[in-house]
Motif scaffolding. Sequence first.
Motif, PDB file in Angstrom:
ATOM      1  N   UNK A  76      35.584  22.465  42.398  1.00  0.00           N
ATOM      2  CA  UNK A  76      35.453  23.543  41.416  1.00  0.00           C
ATOM      3  C   UNK A  76      35.037  22.966  40.070  1.00  0.00           C
ATOM      4  N   UNK A  77      35.643  21.844  39.679  1.00  0.00           N
ATOM      5  CA  UNK A  77      35.320  21.220  38.398  1.00  0.00           C
ATOM      6  C   UNK A  77      33.872  20.734  38.362  1.00  0.00           C
ATOM      7  N   UNK A  78      33.359  20.263  39.484  1.00  0.00           N
ATOM      8  CA  UNK A  78      31.986  19.765  39.536  1.00  0.00           C
ATOM      9  C   UNK A  78      30.969  20.864  39.802  1.00  0.00           C
ATOM     10  N   UNK A  79      31.433  22.084  40.027  1.00  0.00           N
ATOM     11  CA  UNK A  79      30.524  23.205  40.223  1.00  0.00           C
ATOM     12  C   UNK A  79      30.006  23.368  41.634  1.00  0.00           C
ATOM     13  N   UNK A  80      30.593  22.683  42.593  1.00  0.00           N
ATOM     14  CA  UNK A  80      30.152  22.811  43.984  1.00  0.00           C
ATOM     15  C   UNK A  80      30.672  24.080  44.627  1.00  0.00           C
ATOM     16  N   UNK A  81      31.807  24.605  44.117  1.00  0.00           N
ATOM     17  CA  UNK A  81      32.453  25.780  44.702  1.00  0.00           C
ATOM     18  C   UNK A  81      32.722  26.783  43.593  1.00  0.00           C
ATOM     19  N   UNK A  82      32.409  28.057  43.843  1.00  0.00           N
ATOM     20  CA  UNK A  82      32.787  29.129  42.926  1.00  0.00           C
ATOM     21  C   UNK A  82      34.064  29.745  43.452  1.00  0.00           C
ATOM     22  N   UNK A  83      35.071  29.861  42.596  1.00  0.00           N
ATOM     23  CA  UNK A  83      36.348  30.426  43.009  1.00  0.00           C
ATOM     24  C   UNK A  83      36.837  31.370  41.924  1.00  0.00           C
ATOM     25  N   UNK A  84      37.654  32.340  42.332  1.00  0.00           N
ATOM     26  CA  UNK A  84      38.211  33.272  41.362  1.00  0.00           C
ATOM     27  C   UNK A  84      39.346  32.596  40.596  1.00  0.00           C
ATOM     28  N   UNK A  85      39.758  33.216  39.493  1.00  0.00           N
ATOM     29  CA  UNK A  85      40.849  32.650  38.682  1.00  0.00           C
ATOM     30  C   UNK A  85      42.134  32.546  39.496  1.00  0.00           C
ATOM     31  N   UNK A  86      42.377  33.531  40.362  1.00  0.00           N
ATOM     32  CA  UNK A  86      43.584  33.512  41.176  1.00  0.00           C
ATOM     33  C   UNK A  86      43.573  32.332  42.136  1.00  0.00           C
ATOM     34  N   UNK A  87      42.437  32.046  42.732  1.00  0.00           N
ATOM     35  CA  UNK A  87      42.332  30.927  43.655  1.00  0.00           C
ATOM     36  C   UNK A  87      42.531  29.592  42.932  1.00  0.00           C
ATOM     37  N   UNK A  88      41.992  29.472  41.741  1.00  0.00           N
ATOM     38  CA  UNK A  88      42.146  28.228  40.982  1.00  0.00           C
ATOM     39  C   UNK A  88      43.600  28.019  40.597  1.00  0.00           C
ATOM     40  N   UNK A  89      44.261  29.074  40.117  1.00  0.00           N
ATOM     41  CA  UNK A  89      45.661  28.948  39.714  1.00  0.00           C
ATOM     42  C   UNK A  89      46.556  28.627  40.911  1.00  0.00           C
ATOM     43  N   UNK A  90      46.250  29.220  42.071  1.00  0.00           N
ATOM     44  CA  UNK A  90      47.031  28.926  43.280  1.00  0.00           C
ATOM     45  C   UNK A  90      46.822  27.474  43.707  1.00  0.00           C
ATOM     46  N   UNK A  91      45.609  26.971  43.587  1.00  0.00           N
ATOM     47  CA  UNK A  91      45.338  25.577  43.952  1.00  0.00           C
ATOM     48  C   UNK A  91      46.056  24.619  43.013  1.00  0.00           C
ATOM     49  N   UNK A  92      46.108  24.945  41.727  1.00  0.00           N
ATOM     50  CA  UNK A  92      46.808  24.102  40.758  1.00  0.00           C
ATOM     51  C   UNK A  92      48.300  24.069  41.072  1.00  0.00           C
ATOM     52  N   UNK A  93      48.858  25.235  41.435  1.00  0.00           N
ATOM     53  CA  UNK A  93      50.285  25.289  41.763  1.00  0.00           C
ATOM     54  C   UNK A  93      50.586  24.538  43.057  1.00  0.00           C
ATOM     55  N   UNK A  94      49.680  24.566  44.030  1.00  0.00           N
ATOM     56  CA  UNK A  94      49.939  23.943  45.326  1.00  0.00           C
ATOM     57  C   UNK A  94      49.699  22.440  45.322  1.00  0.00           C
ATOM     58  N   UNK A  95      48.836  21.946  44.449  1.00  0.00           N
ATOM     59  CA  UNK A  95      48.484  20.529  44.480  1.00  0.00           C
ATOM     60  C   UNK A  95      49.666  19.645  44.075  1.00  0.00           C
ATOM     61  N   UNK A  96      50.595  20.173  43.295  1.00  0.00           N
ATOM     62  CA  UNK A  96      51.731  19.343  42.881  1.00  0.00           C
ATOM     63  C   UNK A  96      52.699  19.067  44.016  1.00  0.00           C
ATOM     64  N   UNK A  97      52.625  19.827  45.102  1.00  0.00           N
ATOM     65  CA  UNK A  97      53.497  19.583  46.250  1.00  0.00           C
ATOM     66  C   UNK A  97      52.881  18.585  47.233  1.00  0.00           C
ATOM     67  N   UNK A  98      51.578  18.386  47.159  1.00  0.00           N
ATOM     68  CA  UNK A  98      50.923  17.469  48.089  1.00  0.00           C
ATOM     69  C   UNK A  98      50.581  16.126  47.456  1.00  0.00           C
ATOM     70  N   UNK A  99      50.374  16.090  46.139  1.00  0.00           N
ATOM     71  CA  UNK A  99      49.997  14.857  45.451  1.00  0.00           C
ATOM     72  C   UNK A  99      50.937  14.639  44.274  1.00  0.00           C
ATOM     73  N   UNK A 100      51.620  13.502  44.264  1.00  0.00           N
ATOM     74  CA  UNK A 100      52.540  13.192  43.167  1.00  0.00           C
ATOM     75  C   UNK A 100      51.752  12.618  41.992  1.00  0.00           C
ATOM     76  N   UNK A 101      52.175  12.965  40.796  1.00  0.00           N
ATOM     77  CA  UNK A 101      51.566  12.389  39.607  1.00  0.00           C
ATOM     78  C   UNK A 101      52.029  10.941  39.472  1.00  0.00           C
ATOM     79  N   UNK A 102      51.240  10.143  38.787  1.00  0.00           N
ATOM     80  CA  UNK A 102      51.602   8.745  38.618  1.00  0.00           C
ATOM     81  C   UNK A 102      52.890   8.602  37.817  1.00  0.00           C
TER      82      UNK A 102
END
Length: 136
Positions: A76-102
Amino acid sequence: MAGVKGKSGGARLNAGGARPGAGRKPKSPPGESANVKTHGVTTELEPQDYGGALKRSKTEPVEISERDMLQLLQDIALGRVDASNTQVRAAIAAVQYTHAKKGEVSKKDEAGARARAAASGKNAVRQGPRLAVSNK
């Protein structure tokens, strides 16, 4: 003549007044923005009871194949995929459960893990001798 009304010599060159090019610049006419996404977004006027209309835009979800949330956000950041605001916010919320921050692992935990890794094998800490207990 000093002190005589109306006899001061009149306007002098560069003595004030409006300067050419001074002041706020005029606003540029509105044009097409490169940041506006039209894919999956519809804009329509919604009539109101009291008269007039409101401009409403609806976003429709875009079909996205199943993938890792971090990869989806990068696309999405590189412009390869167009997504709605809801999809982006859901992806941001879900990524913290699969990838730990440093920063989520403390320095002490990280140092302990490195020490345990270094102390395995030949350099491992040996157990002390087992003592026989006699309860007579």
